[in-house]
Write a protein that holds these residues in place. Structure first.
Motif, PDB file in Angstrom:
ATOM      1  N   MET A  63      47.071  69.131  17.404  1.00 15.33           N
ATOM      2  CA  MET A  63      46.239  68.441  16.419  1.00 15.33           C
ATOM      3  C   MET A  63      47.035  68.159  15.139  1.00 15.33           C
ATOM      4  O   MET A  63      47.835  68.980  14.688  1.00 15.33           O
ATOM      5  N   ASN A  64      46.807  66.979  14.560  1.00 14.80           N
ATOM      6  CA  ASN A  64      47.385  66.666  13.260  1.00 14.80           C
ATOM      7  C   ASN A  64      46.269  66.452  12.236  1.00 14.80           C
ATOM      8  O   ASN A  64      45.083  66.524  12.574  1.00 14.80           O
ATOM      9  N   VAL A  65      46.642  66.186  10.993  1.00 15.96           N
ATOM     10  CA  VAL A  65      45.645  66.040   9.931  1.00 15.96           C
ATOM     11  C   VAL A  65      44.748  64.830  10.195  1.00 15.96           C
ATOM     12  O   VAL A  65      43.543  64.868   9.925  1.00 15.96           O
ATOM     13  N   ILE A  66      45.312  63.758  10.736  1.00 21.24           N
ATOM     14  CA  ILE A  66      44.509  62.571  11.019  1.00 21.24           C
ATOM     15  C   ILE A  66      43.414  62.876  12.025  1.00 21.24           C
ATOM     16  O   ILE A  66      42.254  62.467  11.851  1.00 21.24           O
ATOM     17  N   ALA A  91      45.209  54.827   7.640  1.00 19.26           N
ATOM     18  CA  ALA A  91      46.168  55.113   8.700  1.00 19.26           C
ATOM     19  C   ALA A  91      46.308  53.874   9.572  1.00 19.26           C
ATOM     20  O   ALA A  91      45.344  53.130   9.750  1.00 19.26           O
ATOM     21  N   VAL A  92      47.511  53.672  10.110  1.00 18.06           N
ATOM     22  CA  VAL A  92      47.742  52.515  10.967  1.00 18.06           C
ATOM     23  C   VAL A  92      48.476  52.924  12.237  1.00 18.06           C
ATOM     24  O   VAL A  92      47.906  52.974  13.315  1.00 18.06           O
ATOM     25  N   CYS A  93      49.769  53.257  12.115  1.00 19.42           N
ATOM     26  CA  CYS A  93      50.596  53.421  13.308  1.00 19.42           C
ATOM     27  C   CYS A  93      50.429  54.784  13.981  1.00 19.42           C
ATOM     28  O   CYS A  93      50.586  54.907  15.187  1.00 19.42           O
ATOM     29  N   LEU A  94      50.153  55.829  13.202  1.00 12.81           N
ATOM     30  CA  LEU A  94      50.062  57.208  13.683  1.00 12.81           C
ATOM     31  C   LEU A  94      51.376  57.697  14.281  1.00 12.81           C
ATOM     32  O   LEU A  94      51.401  58.641  15.075  1.00 12.81           O
ATOM     33  N   GLU A  95      52.485  57.084  13.894  1.00 12.15           N
ATOM     34  CA  GLU A  95      53.799  57.468  14.420  1.00 12.15           C
ATOM     35  C   GLU A  95      54.829  57.630  13.305  1.00 12.15           C
ATOM     36  O   GLU A  95      56.025  57.546  13.555  1.00 12.15           O
ATOM     37  N   GLN A 111      53.308  62.371   5.295  1.00 15.10           N
ATOM     38  CA  GLN A 111      52.404  61.589   6.126  1.00 15.10           C
ATOM     39  C   GLN A 111      51.461  62.519   6.889  1.00 15.10           C
ATOM     40  O   GLN A 111      51.883  63.540   7.445  1.00 15.10           O
ATOM     41  N   ALA A 112      50.189  62.130   6.926  1.00 21.33           N
ATOM     42  CA  ALA A 112      49.192  62.944   7.600  1.00 21.33           C
ATOM     43  C   ALA A 112      49.356  62.908   9.110  1.00 21.33           C
ATOM     44  O   ALA A 112      48.997  63.861   9.800  1.00 21.33           O
ATOM     45  N   CYS A 113      49.909  61.810   9.643  1.00 20.05           N
ATOM     46  CA  CYS A 113      50.023  61.690  11.094  1.00 20.05           C
ATOM     47  C   CYS A 113      51.041  62.660  11.672  1.00 20.05           C
ATOM     48  O   CYS A 113      50.921  63.085  12.829  1.00 20.05           O
ATOM     49  N   SER A 114      52.055  63.016  10.904  1.00 20.65           N
ATOM     50  CA  SER A 114      53.081  63.945  11.388  1.00 20.65           C
ATOM     51  C   SER A 114      52.882  65.364  10.870  1.00 20.65           C
ATOM     52  O   SER A 114      53.719  66.238  11.110  1.00 20.65           O
TER      53      SER A 114
END
Length: 282
Positions: A63-66, A91-95, A111-114
């Motif tokens: 799990m990540n923050v997003i 958020a857009v790419c999530l990468e 970044q929240a996605c990482s």
């Protein structure tokens, strides 16, 4: 009624088939909750609505923050049971490529996605989320990064190609030159460097490390070099290279490990040469 096969009478987990004890539910993440503390504000013109709200959502593997924010979005209820509006973020790419989900997590911009929950809160610690402070707030964790894009226009962060097709192929670049320039091109205008910069704020016109890095990047390009003097002159005035305080915070937080300090030093050298010897070219 008889117990199902393999289940102990006291309800404890049965041994695995190979004789080893089955992992505890907490180790597998079953029943574990992720505790988020979010800085919220309804709109930019309503500072009186600024507040902290806390949420707990079920843990998911990897799990990540997003993904935690997405769970809040599905059921926006605080830890005390109050139903609230869903948290707003971007958020857009999530990468970790677009930079849109940048926010301050546990006091550090990233970044929240990482940002993985297992790394942020391995023992169930509270995770604090705040919006970046160097940009106008839109709502909750969403900010307006337009200033960055205006600064990109100021330093001409692009390659002028109109009218050049008739000149034929451009000059070839060596492998070494390509390798030198590639790390500089990884900038995603996420805002991490300027969020950490003490010189970048509402009271200054400083363009920030990312813009100075882009000056170096495009001036190194064979076609971009045709406009190198304009780029250098754009950072020789107020808000340019001399406004950098050399704190080096930018390079510490850059998610792409761009050599920002090297870029700042390179642009400083080039602008000094331009200032001392530019009149010879007129």
């Amino acid at each position: 009624m008889a117990k199902a096969s393999g289940e102990k009478a006291n309800g404890a987990a049965a041994p695995a088939a190979n004789g080893a004890a089955a992992p505890a539910p907490q180790a597998r993440g079953e029943g574990r909750l992720v505790h988020l503390r979010v800085r919220r504000q309804d709109t930019a013109d309503r500072p009186e609505t600024r507040r902290w709200e806390e949420f707990k959502v079920p843990y998911l593997p990897q799990m990540n923050v997003i993904s935690a924010l997405q769970q809040i979005q599905r059921d926006p209820r605080t830890v005390d049971g109050k139903e609230v509006a869903p948290v707003v973020w971007e958020a857009v790419c999530l990468e970790e490529v677009c930079g849109a989900c940048t926010m301050v997590i546990n006091g550090r911009v990233r970044q929240a996605c990482s940002a993985l929950i297992d790394q942020l809160a391995p023992k169930g610690e509270v995770i604090t989320l705040e919006p970046m402070s160097k940009f106008p707030l839109v709502r909750d964790l969403l900010v307006d990064r337009s200033r960055m894009f205006e600064d990109m226009k100021r330093v001409r962060a692009w390659i002028d190609v109109d009218g050049t097709h008739e000149l034929g192929p451009g000059p070839r670049e060596s492998q070494a030159r390509q390798q030198e320039r590639y790390p500089l091109s990884r900038c995603m205008t996420c805002g991490c460097c300027v969020e950490a910069c003490p010189q970048y704020n509402d009271g200054t016109k400083f363009v920030g490390a990312f813009a100075l890095n882009l000056v170096r990047l495009y001036n190194m390009h064979p076609t971009g070099a045709m406009r190198q003097d304009e780029r250098l002159e754009s950072v020789m005035s107020e808000g340019g290279i001399t406004d950098c305080g050399k704190s080096q915070n930018c390079v510490e937080v850059c998610p792409k490990e761009i050599p920002l300090v090297d870029s700042i030093a390179a642009v400083a050298r080039d602008t000094t040469k331009r200032m001392l010897f530019g009149w010879l070219l007129k």
